[in-house]
Design an enzyme around this catalytic site. Sequence first.
Site, PDB file in Angstrom:
ATOM      1  N   SER A 139       0.864  -1.193   0.000  1.00 25.05           N
ATOM      2  CA  SER A 139       0.000   0.000   0.000  1.00 25.05           C
ATOM      3  C   SER A 139       0.889   1.227   0.000  1.00 25.05           C
ATOM      4  O   SER A 139       1.994   1.202   0.573  1.00 25.05           O
ATOM      5  CB  SER A 139      -0.881   0.012   1.250  1.00 25.05           C
ATOM      6  OG  SER A 139      -1.452   1.302   1.431  1.00 25.05           O
ATOM      7  N   TYR A 153      -1.830  -0.897  10.286  1.00 26.96           N
ATOM      8  CA  TYR A 153      -1.868  -1.376   8.898  1.00 26.96           C
ATOM      9  C   TYR A 153      -0.685  -0.815   8.109  1.00 26.96           C
ATOM     10  O   TYR A 153       0.031  -1.553   7.418  1.00 26.96           O
ATOM     11  CB  TYR A 153      -3.205  -0.936   8.293  1.00 26.96           C
ATOM     12  CG  TYR A 153      -3.331  -1.014   6.805  1.00 26.96           C
ATOM     13  CD1 TYR A 153      -3.594  -2.228   6.181  1.00 26.96           C
ATOM     14  CD2 TYR A 153      -3.230   0.127   6.001  1.00 26.96           C
ATOM     15  CE1 TYR A 153      -3.745  -2.300   4.796  1.00 26.96           C
ATOM     16  CE2 TYR A 153      -3.376   0.074   4.633  1.00 26.96           C
ATOM     17  CZ  TYR A 153      -3.632  -1.143   4.035  1.00 26.96           C
ATOM     18  OH  TYR A 153      -3.783  -1.218   2.677  1.00 26.96           O
TER      19      TYR A 153
HETATM   20  N1  LIG Z   1      -8.725  -0.642  -1.377  1.00 30.38           N
HETATM   21  C1  LIG Z   1      -7.736   0.189  -1.195  1.00 30.38           C
HETATM   22  O1  LIG Z   1      -7.911   1.435  -1.184  1.00 30.38           O
HETATM   23  C2  LIG Z   1      -6.341  -0.348  -0.993  1.00 30.38           C
HETATM   24  C3  LIG Z   1      -5.285   0.576  -0.967  1.00 30.38           C
HETATM   25  C4  LIG Z   1      -3.988   0.106  -0.791  1.00 30.38           C
HETATM   26  C5  LIG Z   1      -3.751  -1.234  -0.626  1.00 30.38           C
HETATM   27  N2  LIG Z   1      -4.801  -2.109  -0.667  1.00 30.38           N
HETATM   28  C6  LIG Z   1      -4.482  -3.527  -0.447  1.00 30.38           C
HETATM   29  O2  LIG Z   1      -5.049  -4.302  -1.484  1.00 30.38           O
HETATM   30  C7  LIG Z   1      -5.365  -5.617  -0.979  1.00 30.38           C
HETATM   31  C8  LIG Z   1      -6.798  -5.961  -1.307  1.00 30.38           C
HETATM   32  O3  LIG Z   1      -7.623  -4.990  -0.705  1.00 30.38           O
HETATM   33  P1  LIG Z   1      -9.146  -4.791  -1.145  1.00 30.38           P
HETATM   34  O4  LIG Z   1      -9.450  -3.345  -0.904  1.00 30.38           O
HETATM   35  O5  LIG Z   1      -9.377  -5.373  -2.488  1.00 30.38           O
HETATM   36  O6  LIG Z   1      -9.872  -5.686  -0.010  1.00 30.38           O
HETATM   37  P2  LIG Z   1     -11.381  -6.283   0.052  1.00 30.38           P
HETATM   38  O7  LIG Z   1     -12.230  -5.612  -0.963  1.00 30.38           O
HETATM   39  O8  LIG Z   1     -11.809  -6.218   1.484  1.00 30.38           O
HETATM   40  O9  LIG Z   1     -11.158  -7.787  -0.275  1.00 30.38           O
HETATM   41  C9  LIG Z   1     -10.386  -8.541   0.607  1.00 30.38           C
HETATM   42  C10 LIG Z   1     -10.433 -10.001   0.195  1.00 30.38           C
HETATM   43  O10 LIG Z   1      -9.607 -10.761   1.071  1.00 30.38           O
HETATM   44  C11 LIG Z   1     -10.400 -11.728   1.794  1.00 30.38           C
HETATM   45  N3  LIG Z   1      -9.850 -11.805   3.142  1.00 30.38           N
HETATM   46  C12 LIG Z   1      -9.742 -10.802   4.046  1.00 30.38           C
HETATM   47  N4  LIG Z   1      -9.187 -11.259   5.181  1.00 30.38           N
HETATM   48  C13 LIG Z   1      -8.938 -12.573   4.982  1.00 30.38           C
HETATM   49  C14 LIG Z   1      -8.380 -13.591   5.786  1.00 30.38           C
HETATM   50  N5  LIG Z   1      -7.959 -13.341   7.047  1.00 30.38           N
HETATM   51  N6  LIG Z   1      -8.259 -14.834   5.276  1.00 30.38           N
HETATM   52  C15 LIG Z   1      -8.665 -15.101   4.009  1.00 30.38           C
HETATM   53  N7  LIG Z   1      -9.213 -14.178   3.210  1.00 30.38           N
HETATM   54  C16 LIG Z   1      -9.344 -12.929   3.691  1.00 30.38           C
HETATM   55  C17 LIG Z   1     -11.824 -11.179   1.715  1.00 30.38           C
HETATM   56  O11 LIG Z   1     -12.834 -12.181   1.860  1.00 30.38           O
HETATM   57  P3  LIG Z   1     -13.452 -12.555   3.322  1.00 30.38           P
HETATM   58  O12 LIG Z   1     -13.799 -11.237   3.961  1.00 30.38           O
HETATM   59  O13 LIG Z   1     -14.616 -13.426   3.028  1.00 30.38           O
HETATM   60  O14 LIG Z   1     -12.370 -13.272   4.043  1.00 30.38           O
HETATM   61  C18 LIG Z   1     -11.812 -10.606   0.299  1.00 30.38           C
HETATM   62  O15 LIG Z   1     -11.934 -11.639  -0.652  1.00 30.38           O
HETATM   63  C19 LIG Z   1      -5.068  -5.569   0.525  1.00 30.38           C
HETATM   64  O16 LIG Z   1      -3.806  -6.108   0.787  1.00 30.38           O
HETATM   65  C20 LIG Z   1      -5.084  -4.076   0.837  1.00 30.38           C
HETATM   66  O17 LIG Z   1      -4.311  -3.754   1.959  1.00 30.38           O
HETATM   67  C21 LIG Z   1      -6.083  -1.705  -0.840  1.00 30.38           C
END
Ligand SMILES: NC(=O)c1ccc[n+]([C@@H]2O[C@H](COP(=O)([O-])OP(=O)(O)OC[C@H]3O[C@@H](n4cnc5c(N)ncnc54)[C@H](OP(=O)(O)O)[C@@H]3O)[C@@H](O)[C@H]2O)c1
Length: 261
Positions: A139, A153
């Site tokens: 991130s 985080y």
């Molecule tokens: N969105 C942003 O603005 C942003 C910015 C910078 C970095 N990121 C990074 O990008 C990545 C993806 O983020 P996202 O925004 O796409 O997240 P998201 O929409 O919440 O999706 C997260 C996914 O991971 C699964 N998950 C979460 N915790 C888990 C666990 N303990 N075990 C197994 N599966 C798990 C969730 O399903 P379940 O809930 O069913 O487990 C879901 O499929 C992350 O590493 C995040 O830090 C995101």
Amino acid sequence: MTNKVGDFAGKRVLVTGGTKGIGRAVVQRLRDGGAKVCTTARAAPAQSQDGVHFIAADISMMDGTALVADTVLRHLGGLDILVNSVGGASAPGGGYAALTDDDWQRALNANLLASVRLDRAFLPGMIAQGSGVIVHVSSIQRRLPLFDATLAYAAAKAALSTYSKGLSNEVGPKGVRVTSVAPGFTETDAASALIDRLAAASGTNNSQARLDLMKSLGGIPIGRPARPEEVADLIAFVASERAGAIHGTEYVIDGGTVPTI
Ligand SMILES: NC(=O)c1ccc[n+]([C@@H]2O[C@H](COP(=O)([O-])OP(=O)(O)OC[C@H]3O[C@@H](n4cnc5c(N)ncnc54)[C@H](OP(=O)(O)O)[C@@H]3O)[C@@H](O)[C@H]2O)c1
């Protein structure tokens, strides 16, 4: 940068967190490119994804990563590409004082140790076959840390990026490419949940909290967050054979948010 259909033909892939957000977009991208894809999340997706093998597990726990590693190796017989996308912030707002030891441990488990454990499970096979690609989803907060709700985080992502670089130095000479992709604000399910929590903590509504979040980042020069599909395109590129000379680096995709070079 877009890969053509077939670019991933026959590749054995694990994408963690592939039921929502960035992970789901990566699953679709690689599957459409011909990969055999496994994915994992705690809850099964509302609709099953065609041609994707789903494994229910909590990979922030040691037995969750062990279950995923065993199942993937049994199902695919090995792994060519590992995309560690699981991560996120679930801590309450309120800065450092609101963070308990449990909040810190949860942040480290989901954002650092899940990747460390899965990499450790799959690396011996990749090294034995002399090839493999590992992508860590970090991130921009590792360089631009916010303190309300995401301090632990941000620190965990910094550790992930440093780990990723050190690992690349070790396993690059053994044929395994390791890279990291650092998104900025991306419109995913997790981002919506964070906005809900920030709105609740500050007593405002969601659109105000969304604007406040963009402001707290110093603004986004392109005027909008990224879309999950845009982040997935970048991840697909670094995972593809066309990126064969890209190793040990981190790619930022943030619409210009980080104001320094
Ligand atoms: N969105 C942003 O603005 C942003 C910015 C910078 C970095 N990121 C990074 O990008 C990545 C993806 O983020 P996202 O925004 O796409 O997240 P998201 O929409 O919440 O999706 C997260 C996914 O991971 C699964 N998950 C979460 N915790 C888990 C666990 N303990 N075990 C197994 N599966 C798990 C969730 O399903 P379940 O809930 O069913 O487990 C879901 O499929 C992350 O590493 C995040 O830090 C995101």
